[in-house]
Design a protein around this motif. Structure first.
Motif, PDB file in Angstrom:
ATOM      1  N   TYR A 195     -16.139  75.450 -47.297  1.00  0.00           N
ATOM      2  CA  TYR A 195     -16.690  74.112 -47.617  1.00  0.00           C
ATOM      3  C   TYR A 195     -15.076  73.262 -47.961  1.00  0.00           C
ATOM      4  N   ILE A 196     -14.296  73.991 -48.718  1.00  0.00           N
ATOM      5  CA  ILE A 196     -12.959  73.393 -49.119  1.00  0.00           C
ATOM      6  C   ILE A 196     -12.011  73.311 -47.762  1.00  0.00           C
ATOM      7  N   MET A 197     -12.156  74.228 -46.925  1.00  0.00           N
ATOM      8  CA  MET A 197     -11.450  73.943 -45.797  1.00  0.00           C
ATOM      9  C   MET A 197     -11.756  72.848 -44.863  1.00  0.00           C
TER      10      MET A 197
ATOM     11  N   VAL B  22     -17.417  79.056 -50.365  1.00  0.00           N
ATOM     12  CA  VAL B  22     -16.326  78.113 -51.277  1.00  0.00           C
ATOM     13  C   VAL B  22     -15.154  77.728 -50.101  1.00  0.00           C
ATOM     14  N   LEU B  23     -14.651  78.860 -49.954  1.00  0.00           N
ATOM     15  CA  LEU B  23     -13.341  78.540 -48.637  1.00  0.00           C
ATOM     16  C   LEU B  23     -13.789  77.852 -47.749  1.00  0.00           C
TER      17      LEU B  23
ATOM     18  N   GLY C 147     -13.602  70.462 -45.799  1.00  0.00           N
ATOM     19  CA  GLY C 147     -13.179  68.979 -46.319  1.00  0.00           C
ATOM     20  C   GLY C 147     -11.887  68.620 -46.115  1.00  0.00           C
ATOM     21  N   ILE C 148     -11.007  69.549 -46.201  1.00  0.00           N
ATOM     22  CA  ILE C 148      -9.544  69.292 -46.115  1.00  0.00           C
ATOM     23  C   ILE C 148      -9.226  68.943 -44.832  1.00  0.00           C
TER      24      ILE C 148
ATOM     25  N   SER D  42     -13.964  77.448 -40.207  1.00  0.00           N
ATOM     26  CA  SER D  42     -14.696  77.196 -41.604  1.00  0.00           C
ATOM     27  C   SER D  42     -15.880  76.684 -41.476  1.00  0.00           C
TER      28      SER D  42
END
Length: 123
Positions: free
Chosen positions: A94-96, A91-92, A98-99, A61
């Motif tokens: 940053y989301i992954m 987007v993917l 963060g998770i 990511s």
């Protein structure tokens, strides 16, 4: 002046009503075939790395974020296609990321709580 007699079948005089009509040929000059816009390779890589980021604990990511930003700057400069893929990769990514950062913080905090509670007890 007399009009010719009415023909109920729509054929003209002296013409075969069952004759095949000539085909129409279209000629396109000046420009040739339309050119497809090529996608940016970094944009494709960003989207793929963002999609598989959940499997590899967020390490890909981070690469998706880097490749996405590089792809967006290249697309602005060269006019290539793939802006949507670059955005999806960002987007993917940053989301992954963060998770996975939250998951690692929880995991390390859990270990700190377990080790801290076991160190304080005496037998």
């Amino acid at each position: 002046m007399a009009q010719p007699p009415y023909d109920p079948y729509g054929g003209g005089y002296g013409q075969d009503p069952y004759a095949q009509q000539p085909s129409v040929q279209h000629h396109y000059y000046g420009g040739g075939a339309p050119v497809a816009v090529q996608n940016n390779g970094m944009a494709v890589a960003s989207m793929v790395l963002g999609l598989i980021g959940i499997v590899f604990c967020g390490f890909t990511s981070i690469l998706a974020i880097i490749f996405g930003h590089v792809a967006q700057s290249q697309i602005k400069r060269t006019g290539e296609g793939g802006a949507g893929m670059a955005t999806a990769g960002l987007v993917l990514g940053y989301i992954m990321t963060g998770i996975w950062v939250l998951a690692w913080i929880f995991y390390l905090g859990l270990w700190a709580a377990v080790v801290g509670s076991s160190a304080g007890t005496t037998y």
